[in-house]
Write a protein that holds these residues in place. Structure first.
Motif, PDB file in Angstrom:
ATOM      1  N   ALA A 125     -29.074 -41.983   5.284  1.00 50.86           N
ATOM      2  CA  ALA A 125     -30.392 -41.139   5.357  1.00 50.86           C
ATOM      3  C   ALA A 125     -30.572 -40.688   3.940  1.00 50.86           C
ATOM      4  O   ALA A 125     -29.754 -40.283   3.073  1.00 50.86           O
ATOM      5  N   ASP A 126     -31.746 -40.988   3.518  1.00 50.58           N
ATOM      6  CA  ASP A 126     -32.558 -40.436   2.255  1.00 50.58           C
ATOM      7  C   ASP A 126     -32.872 -39.232   2.426  1.00 50.58           C
ATOM      8  O   ASP A 126     -34.110 -38.947   3.041  1.00 50.58           O
ATOM      9  N   MET A 127     -32.487 -38.090   1.863  1.00 49.40           N
ATOM     10  CA  MET A 127     -33.097 -36.882   1.995  1.00 49.40           C
ATOM     11  C   MET A 127     -34.191 -36.556   0.767  1.00 49.40           C
ATOM     12  O   MET A 127     -33.843 -37.373  -0.249  1.00 49.40           O
ATOM     13  N   PRO A 128     -35.221 -35.702   0.981  1.00 50.63           N
ATOM     14  CA  PRO A 128     -36.133 -35.159  -0.275  1.00 50.63           C
ATOM     15  C   PRO A 128     -35.083 -34.417  -1.280  1.00 50.63           C
ATOM     16  O   PRO A 128     -34.029 -33.965  -1.042  1.00 50.63           O
ATOM     17  N   GLY A 129     -35.693 -34.362  -2.273  1.00 48.25           N
ATOM     18  CA  GLY A 129     -34.782 -33.886  -3.556  1.00 48.25           C
ATOM     19  C   GLY A 129     -34.674 -32.490  -3.451  1.00 48.25           C
ATOM     20  O   GLY A 129     -35.553 -31.727  -3.115  1.00 48.25           O
ATOM     21  N   LEU A 130     -33.410 -31.999  -4.021  1.00 52.76           N
ATOM     22  CA  LEU A 130     -33.075 -30.841  -4.026  1.00 52.76           C
ATOM     23  C   LEU A 130     -33.130 -30.242  -5.576  1.00 52.76           C
ATOM     24  O   LEU A 130     -32.801 -30.893  -6.379  1.00 52.76           O
ATOM     25  N   ILE A 131     -33.462 -28.978  -5.751  1.00 52.35           N
ATOM     26  CA  ILE A 131     -33.617 -28.623  -6.928  1.00 52.35           C
ATOM     27  C   ILE A 131     -32.921 -27.218  -6.956  1.00 52.35           C
ATOM     28  O   ILE A 131     -32.533 -26.439  -5.766  1.00 52.35           O
ATOM     29  N   GLU A 132     -32.683 -26.572  -8.227  1.00 49.70           N
ATOM     30  CA  GLU A 132     -32.110 -25.311  -8.438  1.00 49.70           C
ATOM     31  C   GLU A 132     -32.788 -24.275  -7.491  1.00 49.70           C
ATOM     32  O   GLU A 132     -34.086 -24.239  -7.731  1.00 49.70           O
ATOM     33  N   HIS A 180     -32.738 -22.831  -1.876  1.00 44.84           N
ATOM     34  CA  HIS A 180     -32.476 -22.055  -0.701  1.00 44.84           C
ATOM     35  C   HIS A 180     -33.343 -20.791  -0.749  1.00 44.84           C
ATOM     36  O   HIS A 180     -33.405 -20.040   0.161  1.00 44.84           O
ATOM     37  N   LEU A 181     -34.247 -20.637  -1.968  1.00 45.24           N
ATOM     38  CA  LEU A 181     -34.984 -19.467  -2.108  1.00 45.24           C
ATOM     39  C   LEU A 181     -36.483 -20.044  -1.981  1.00 45.24           C
ATOM     40  O   LEU A 181     -37.615 -19.499  -2.320  1.00 45.24           O
ATOM     41  N   ASN A 182     -36.674 -21.174  -1.230  1.00 47.74           N
ATOM     42  CA  ASN A 182     -37.949 -21.843  -0.971  1.00 47.74           C
ATOM     43  C   ASN A 182     -38.596 -22.355  -2.192  1.00 47.74           C
ATOM     44  O   ASN A 182     -39.721 -22.671  -2.119  1.00 47.74           O
ATOM     45  N   ARG A 183     -37.675 -22.822  -3.282  1.00 53.17           N
ATOM     46  CA  ARG A 183     -38.414 -23.332  -4.453  1.00 53.17           C
ATOM     47  C   ARG A 183     -38.427 -24.977  -3.930  1.00 53.17           C
ATOM     48  O   ARG A 183     -37.557 -25.506  -3.432  1.00 53.17           O
ATOM     49  N   GLY A 184     -39.467 -25.423  -4.895  1.00 55.82           N
ATOM     50  CA  GLY A 184     -39.679 -27.067  -4.442  1.00 55.82           C
ATOM     51  C   GLY A 184     -40.055 -27.357  -2.865  1.00 55.82           C
ATOM     52  O   GLY A 184     -40.822 -26.620  -2.321  1.00 55.82           O
ATOM     53  N   LEU A 185     -39.247 -28.211  -2.212  1.00 53.60           N
ATOM     54  CA  LEU A 185     -39.417 -28.567  -0.758  1.00 53.60           C
ATOM     55  C   LEU A 185     -38.387 -27.632  -0.008  1.00 53.60           C
ATOM     56  O   LEU A 185     -38.568 -27.602   1.328  1.00 53.60           O
ATOM     57  N   GLY A 186     -37.980 -26.736  -0.282  1.00 56.45           N
ATOM     58  CA  GLY A 186     -36.977 -25.686   0.240  1.00 56.45           C
ATOM     59  C   GLY A 186     -35.510 -26.648   0.649  1.00 56.45           C
ATOM     60  O   GLY A 186     -35.425 -27.865   0.162  1.00 56.45           O
ATOM     61  N   ILE A 187     -34.942 -26.024   1.552  1.00 57.96           N
ATOM     62  CA  ILE A 187     -33.832 -26.778   2.131  1.00 57.96           C
ATOM     63  C   ILE A 187     -33.667 -26.980   3.621  1.00 57.96           C
ATOM     64  O   ILE A 187     -32.890 -27.332   4.375  1.00 57.96           O
ATOM     65  N   GLY A 188     -35.020 -26.716   4.212  1.00 55.62           N
ATOM     66  CA  GLY A 188     -35.085 -26.795   5.650  1.00 55.62           C
ATOM     67  C   GLY A 188     -34.839 -28.106   6.288  1.00 55.62           C
ATOM     68  O   GLY A 188     -34.296 -28.339   7.214  1.00 55.62           O
ATOM     69  N   PHE A 189     -35.101 -29.233   5.389  1.00 52.65           N
ATOM     70  CA  PHE A 189     -34.660 -30.540   6.017  1.00 52.65           C
ATOM     71  C   PHE A 189     -33.106 -30.933   5.856  1.00 52.65           C
ATOM     72  O   PHE A 189     -33.072 -31.995   6.262  1.00 52.65           O
ATOM     73  N   LEU A 235     -26.144 -26.857  -0.786  1.00 49.86           N
ATOM     74  CA  LEU A 235     -25.523 -27.164   0.453  1.00 49.86           C
ATOM     75  C   LEU A 235     -24.777 -25.901   0.880  1.00 49.86           C
ATOM     76  O   LEU A 235     -24.768 -25.792   2.116  1.00 49.86           O
ATOM     77  N   THR A 236     -24.035 -25.381   0.197  1.00 47.78           N
ATOM     78  CA  THR A 236     -23.295 -24.199   0.514  1.00 47.78           C
ATOM     79  C   THR A 236     -24.109 -23.082   1.061  1.00 47.78           C
ATOM     80  O   THR A 236     -23.679 -22.274   2.062  1.00 47.78           O
ATOM     81  N   GLN A 237     -25.054 -22.777   0.230  1.00 46.78           N
ATOM     82  CA  GLN A 237     -26.086 -21.724   0.584  1.00 46.78           C
ATOM     83  C   GLN A 237     -26.766 -22.125   2.104  1.00 46.78           C
ATOM     84  O   GLN A 237     -27.004 -21.252   2.769  1.00 46.78           O
ATOM     85  N   TYR A 238     -27.030 -23.361   2.419  1.00 47.19           N
ATOM     86  CA  TYR A 238     -27.617 -23.609   3.592  1.00 47.19           C
ATOM     87  C   TYR A 238     -26.393 -23.576   4.846  1.00 47.19           C
ATOM     88  O   TYR A 238     -26.738 -22.789   5.831  1.00 47.19           O
ATOM     89  N   LYS A 239     -25.193 -24.061   4.596  1.00 47.93           N
ATOM     90  CA  LYS A 239     -24.248 -24.165   5.641  1.00 47.93           C
ATOM     91  C   LYS A 239     -22.841 -24.418   4.881  1.00 47.93           C
ATOM     92  O   LYS A 239     -22.592 -25.103   3.956  1.00 47.93           O
TER      93      LYS A 239
END
Length: 431
Positions: free
Chosen positions: A301-308, A311-320, A352-356
């Motif tokens: 699976a290819d996930m959308p891009g993560l940025i710094e 987890h504070l809802n910057r960019g596309l967030g981390i919900g995906f 990733l650690t901030q998410y789980k």
């Protein structure tokens, strides 16, 4: 050259671990007179040589910890697709969240009726019972990939009412709603998880249909020989649910925007994700299937891009990131052409650690992409040195160029090894 090297190792009764044996053969391939490049270089010669080497009676897989059971690796090679991809662009909306109201069908009403025959004008009550209303049932289907076809409201069919001469009404047919495998069903108000549809064919009864009402024949008794009463059909169950899709893929690609994740997915599978030179090209996860010569098919699976600070809802967030919770392993895709590639890797691990917390402990590998750019070798050496300084030298680093297909074979072979180890450990855990 490869067969000569393998034959020499066999004569020496040498015993290596699986990764070492593959590295030897792949190194010989890179230094062979005939130039080959990564995924496009799979030939029968490589497959036969690896199988001859791995299936020999003198060959044994060894782990660093001798007291643990040894995982048997399959030594399967990835298959290169010879068929061109379709030029037809299919526009399909990917939906991974849906709020649904479901209401079971109401039961049919009972009948008040008295039978009158030619020889018996007062033959007694003959009202039939009403039929049951239809259920609303969610069914996991492997052919459904998104929640885009799921409606926001479903109502079950009504049961037929009873008729004269003790004829009962027909039960309504149940309504089946197909959802993707990996769908979570939650209560919309409490958020409580009520169903995890993690396998093909799993069903969940979302809303029960109402029971049919009894006709007046049911109320016949010695005390009441002419009942003029019947039941109404019960109302169907009504709920409000949340459907949340967690894709089931064996591996997930995690990286910064423009790290080359979509290019990598299109290079190793027949998937056609959107590829462009601007950030956040991928807005929804994409899945590709990798085929191996033993018939195994693994999903990546290819996930959308993560940025710094995602987890504070910057960019596309981390919900995906919920889509990679079921992944066997994770691949960090690092852009070696960036100014600080190692800083990218640290940010990815932190997000990733901030998410789980358990996501960062999954089997992982670092994919260093864009090795075709100038100065990539020096940056790769510096990246490896920083991993050693942070006591992360155990992480597997695979340098590739997704654009030109360089060294993709090593990545896909390692992916299969991680899957084989996972399957072995799961088998022994279930015993």
């Amino acid at each position: 050259m490869i067969k000569t090297l393998c034959s020499h190792l066999l004569r020496k009764n040498t015993s290596f671990n699986n990764a070492t044996s593959r590295a030897i053969v792949l190194t010989a391939l890179r230094h062979s007179p005939k130039s080959r490049s990564g995924y496009e270089s799979e030939t029968a010669e490589i497959q036969d040589s690896l199988r001859q080497f791995s299936l020999s009676e003198n060959y044994a897989f060894k782990d660093d910890e001798e007291d643990k059971p040894q995982a048997k690796l399959s030594n399967s090679m990835p298959l290169r697709s010879k068929k061109d991809k379709s030029e037809h662009v299919r526009f399909s909306e990917f939906v991974d969240y849906r709020r649904v109201k479901v209401k079971g069908g109401s039961g049919g009403d009972g009948k008040i009726c008295f039978l009158s025959l030619m020889s018996n004008p007062m033959a007694g009550p003959s009202g039939g019972d009403g039929g049951n209303g239809g259920h609303i049932i969610f069914e996991a289907c492997k052919d459904v990939k998104s929640l885009n076809n799921v409606k926001s409201h479903y109502t079950g069919l009504l049961g037929e009412r009873g008729e004269h001469k003790d004829m009962n009404g027909a039960n309504a047919e149940h309504l089946f709603v197909k959802v993707p495998v990996g769908t979570l069903v939650k209560d919309a108000f409490s958020g409580r998880l009520v169903a995890d549809m993690n396998d093909h064919g799993v069903k969940y009864l979302a809303a029960r249909g109402g029971a049919g009402g009894k006709g007046n024949h049911y109320f016949l008794s010695n005390q009441n020989r002419h009942p003029r009463v019947a039941e109404m059909g019960a109302k169907g169950e009504e709920k409000e649910l949340i459907l949340e899709l967690k894709m089931i893929a064996h591996a997930g690609l995690v990286g910064f925007p423009n790290a080359g994740k979509s290019t990598l997915l299109s290079a190793v599978s027949r998937a056609k994700p959107k590829v462009a030179s601007y950030p956040f090209t991928t807005l929804k996860p994409s899945v590709g299937i990798i085929h191996y010569d033993d018939g195994e098919q693994l999903a990546i699976a290819d996930m959308p891009g993560l940025i710094e600070e995602a987890h504070l809802n910057r960019g596309l967030g981390i919900g995906f990131l919920r889509h990679i919770e079921r992944c066997v392993c994770l691949f960090y895709v690092v852009d070696i052409s960036a100014s600080e590639p190692y800083q990218q890797f640290k940010v990815l691990v932190n997000e990733l650690t901030q998410y789980k917390d358990n996501l960062a402990t999954r089997p992982t590998a670092v994919i260093v992409n864009k090795m075709d750019v100038e100065g990539a070798e020096e940056k790769l050496a510096d990246f490896t040195r920083q991993l050693q300084q942070d006591s992360l030298s155990h992480l597997r680093v695979i340098a590739i160029s997704a654009k030109y297909g360089q060294n993709l074979s090593e990545l896909l072979i390692h992916f299969r090894e991680l899957y084989d180890i996972y399957r072995f450990e799961k088998f022994h855990k279930d015993l």
